[in-house]
Design an enzyme around this catalytic site. Structure first.
Site, PDB file in Angstrom:
ATOM      1  N   ASP A 249      -5.005   0.892   0.203  1.00  0.00           N
ATOM      2  CA  ASP A 249      -5.400   2.273  -0.065  1.00  0.00           C
ATOM      3  C   ASP A 249      -4.254   3.111  -0.618  1.00  0.00           C
ATOM      4  OD1 ASP A 249      -7.789   1.537   1.073  1.00  0.00           O
ATOM      5  OD2 ASP A 249      -7.822   3.147   2.558  1.00  0.00           O
TER       6      ASP A 249
ATOM      7  N   HIS B 191      -1.960  -0.447   2.962  1.00  0.00           N
ATOM      8  CA  HIS B 191      -1.668   0.629   2.014  1.00  0.00           C
ATOM      9  C   HIS B 191      -0.575   0.218   1.038  1.00  0.00           C
ATOM     10  CE1 HIS B 191      -3.492   2.532   5.543  1.00  0.00           C
ATOM     11  NE2 HIS B 191      -3.909   3.481   4.730  1.00  0.00           N
TER      12      HIS B 191
END
Length: 273
Positions: free
Chosen positions: A94, A239
């Protein structure tokens, strides 16, 4: 660039515990399900162009007219798992792309010939178009993660729409096709996000295992969480932006070969036609 302020919302946790554990990746507008599988090739990436401005509005002028998304059935909960068939798992990243970390993650995935999902923020896309083009060229699937990474539950419907539409436009301009997946920042979903996502042709994707890399707990901790949480159908949250992600980069280099050695097939969703 948004400031990372990760929230562990009770509502998101409740969604994660809801009765969607058996849901597999949806394959069509009527919610029919099928197993996920890596695509033979990615979409045709647009030439990476330098943005003329850093802005929250649809980007225009790059390539052919945008396609009209296929409307989907509105879900009440996000998808948490994929098919367990063939010991499948999915890695997701992400908040990117980020020039300091995303290239290293892509390099590691390429080394092991693995595809992953990247949920992108529009404000990062316009600064790093070449990385989005590379994702397309290497067969990765990208999803919409809004433009500025806001907490959607604090926005009105028009603001949510602007965040989502601008990001989908930016993805299509560079990746080569509109995203078919959406992930709410912070895992904070609401009715408007589900409705607007479906109208824009995007299924809501959450996760099964949170690597907690956003807390920078140390590479070993990240590796242990992912390896201990590995199981057929699991979707892993990591992430590649939003802060110092050097631990995420290092952890991937350790847990990816482990998962492959354990017989897991790292996959991405099929494209809906």
């Amino acid at each position: 660039m948004f400031t990372r302020r990760r929230l562990l919302l009770a509502g998101a946790a409740a969604v994660g515990a809801a009765g969607t554990a058996g849901i597999v990746v949806a394959g069509g507008g009527e919610g029919a399900a099928h197993e996920a599988a890596a695509p033979a090739a990615g979409p045709e990436a647009r030439e990476a162009l330098r943005p003329s401005a850093f802005r929250l509005q649809p980007l225009t002028g790059y390539g052919p007219p945008r396609t009209k998304p296929r409307k989907l059935k509105v879900r009440k909960e996000p998808i948490l798992k994929i098919s367990e068939q063939g010991r499948q798992m999915m890695l997701t990243f992400d908040d990117g792309p980020n020039p300091n970390y995303t290239p290293h993650i892509l390099d590691t995935l390429a080394k092991y010939d693995v595809r992953a999902m990247f949920f992108l923020c529009g404000e990062c896309i316009v600064e790093n178009r070449e990385l989005v083009a590379r994702m397309a060229e290497e067969g990765h699937v990208v999803g919409n993660h809004t433009w500025t990474h806001p907490l959607l539950t604090t926005l009105d419907r028009a603001e949510i729409r602007a965040e989502m539409e601008s990001t989908s436009d930016a993805i299509q301009d560079t990746y080569g096709e509109r995203p078919q997946w959406f992930r709410a920042p912070y895992g904070a979903w609401n009715k408007a996000a589900f409705q607007l996502g479906a109208k824009m042709g995007m299924e809501p994707m959450a996760w099964t295992v949170d690597s907690t890399d956003w807390t920078t707990p140390g590479t070993r901790t990240i590796v242990d969480i992912i390896e201990s949480g590995a199981a057929p159908g699991v979707v892993v949250l990591s992430h590649d932006a939003g802060g110092d992600r050097s631990q995420s980069v290092s952890a991937l280099r350790e847990y990816l070969p482990y998962l492959l050695d354990e017989g897991y097939h790292l996959t991405v969703p099929r494209r809906r036609t």
